[in-house]
Design an enzyme around this catalytic site. Structure first.
Site, short mmCIF file in Angstrom:
data_model
loop_
_atom_site.label_atom_id
_atom_site.label_comp_id
_atom_site.label_asym_id
_atom_site.label_seq_id
_atom_site.Cartn_x
_atom_site.Cartn_y
_atom_site.Cartn_z
N ASN A 10 0.88 -1.18 0.00
CA ASN A 10 0.00 0.00 0.00
C ASN A 10 0.91 1.22 0.00
OD1 ASN A 10 -1.83 2.04 0.45
ND2 ASN A 10 -2.23 1.50 2.59
N LYS A 12 0.19 4.26 -0.38
CA LYS A 12 -0.43 5.48 0.18
C LYS A 12 -0.17 6.68 -0.73
CE LYS A 12 0.16 3.42 4.68
NZ LYS A 12 0.10 3.56 6.11
N HIS A 95 -9.49 1.30 4.56
CA HIS A 95 -8.23 1.43 5.31
C HIS A 95 -8.47 2.37 6.50
CE1 HIS A 95 -4.13 2.53 6.32
NE2 HIS A 95 -3.75 1.44 5.69
N GLU A 97 -6.84 4.71 7.67
CA GLU A 97 -6.59 6.14 7.39
C GLU A 97 -7.78 6.77 6.69
OE1 GLU A 97 -2.83 5.57 5.43
OE2 GLU A 97 -1.93 4.98 7.34
N GLU A 167 -5.54 -4.97 10.47
CA GLU A 167 -4.51 -3.96 10.71
C GLU A 167 -4.79 -3.21 12.01
OE1 GLU A 167 -2.47 -2.77 6.83
OE2 GLU A 167 -4.23 -1.50 7.01
N GLY A 173 2.35 2.18 10.63
CA GLY A 173 3.30 3.28 10.46
C GLY A 173 4.00 3.70 11.74
N SER A 213 3.31 -2.28 10.28
CA SER A 213 4.76 -2.31 10.46
C SER A 213 5.37 -3.68 10.15
CB SER A 213 5.14 -1.84 11.87
OG SER A 213 4.72 -0.50 12.06
#
Ligand code: PEP
Length: 250
Positions: A10, A12, A95, A97, A167, A173, A213
């Site tokens: 991904n 991003k 996702h 985010e 996730e 991250g 991560s």
């Protein structure tokens, strides 16, 4: 049941089209003999270049989002047909985010998942708990709810084709990876919900990724777990060497 591993990057909001082409140029030979399915979810602006470069390779291309309507007055949105016209095969849906910064909800995740399946795109549906939820001990309930909501209205035949990405938000991250046991436990919970909804055969067929991560150093242990069938990789997918190492671990 043996499930083929699926390793998806991904990217991003990273990489111009030129930078994307360069990374793909390095990845194509590096992952050519991978045992796992390899997917790169690149920014919209890089999709045309990356789908052209990866044609006739073992790298499939994904988008990071899409709209749930066919077409129309939705300024700034991208439709399934637009993705399909470029040769895109996968789409990340929900996702964290997008949930956190762009108002994505369980209801929109469900609509997008249904629409992606209608169109023949493979959805990678994301779920996962916040640090607060983990500390409160409600991880499993939260993830169960997210998965039930995402799969609402999806038939059994189609359910097996959905990829789920677990996730934990606190691991995305941050450099903090869930332990292999923590990640596997929640992936098993997800498989359990799918079993309740669709039965053991579907639960045994659905592929569940871990994301948060994952890197070259920890991928092997995570990917060796009984209920982890792949990875959704953010930061480490931006470097050919790191992503290749994860693909090889798969
Ligand atoms: C992600 O954004 O899906 C992700 C897992 O990111 P990272 O690997 O950087 O934690």
């Amino acid at each position: 049941m043996s499930r083929k591993k699926i390793i998806a990057g991904n990217w991003k909001m990273n990489k111009t089209p030129q930078e994307a082409d360069a990374l793909i140029g390095a990845l194509i030979p590096a992952v050519a003999d991978a045992d796992a399915d390899v997917v790169v979810c690149v920014p919209y602006t890089a999709l045309a270049g990356v789908t052209a470069l990866t044609k006739n390779t073992n790298i499939a291309v994904g988008a990071q989002n899409m709209h749930f309507e066919e077409k129309g007055a939705f300024t700034g949105e991208i439709s399934a047909d637009m993705l399909l016209a470029l040769g895109v095969k996968y789409v990340i849906i929900g996702h964290s985010e997008r949930r956190q910064y762009f108002g994505e909800t369980d209801a929109s995740v469900n609509k997008k998942t249904l629409f992606a399946l209608d169109k023949g795109l493979i959805p990678i549906v994301c779920c996962g708990e916040s640090l607060e939820q983990r500390e409160l001990g409600v991880t499993n309930e939260h993830v169960r709810l997210q998965v039930k909501a995402a799969f609402q209205g999806i038939t059994a035949e189609r359910a097996a084709g959905v990829v789920v990405a677990y996730e934990p938000i606190w691991a995305i991250g941050t450099g903090k990876t869930a332990t292999a046991a923590q990640a596997n436990e929640v992936c098993a919970v997800i498989r359990g919900v799918i079993g309740e909804l669709y039965g053991a055969a579907t639960a045994g067929a659905v592929r569940i990724q871990y994301g948060g991560s994952m890197n070259a150093a920890n991928a092997e242990e995570l990917l060796a777990q009984s209920d982890i069938d792949g990875g959704l990789i953010g930061g480490a997918s931006l470097k050919a060497e790191d992503f290749t190492a994860i693909v090889k671990a798969g």
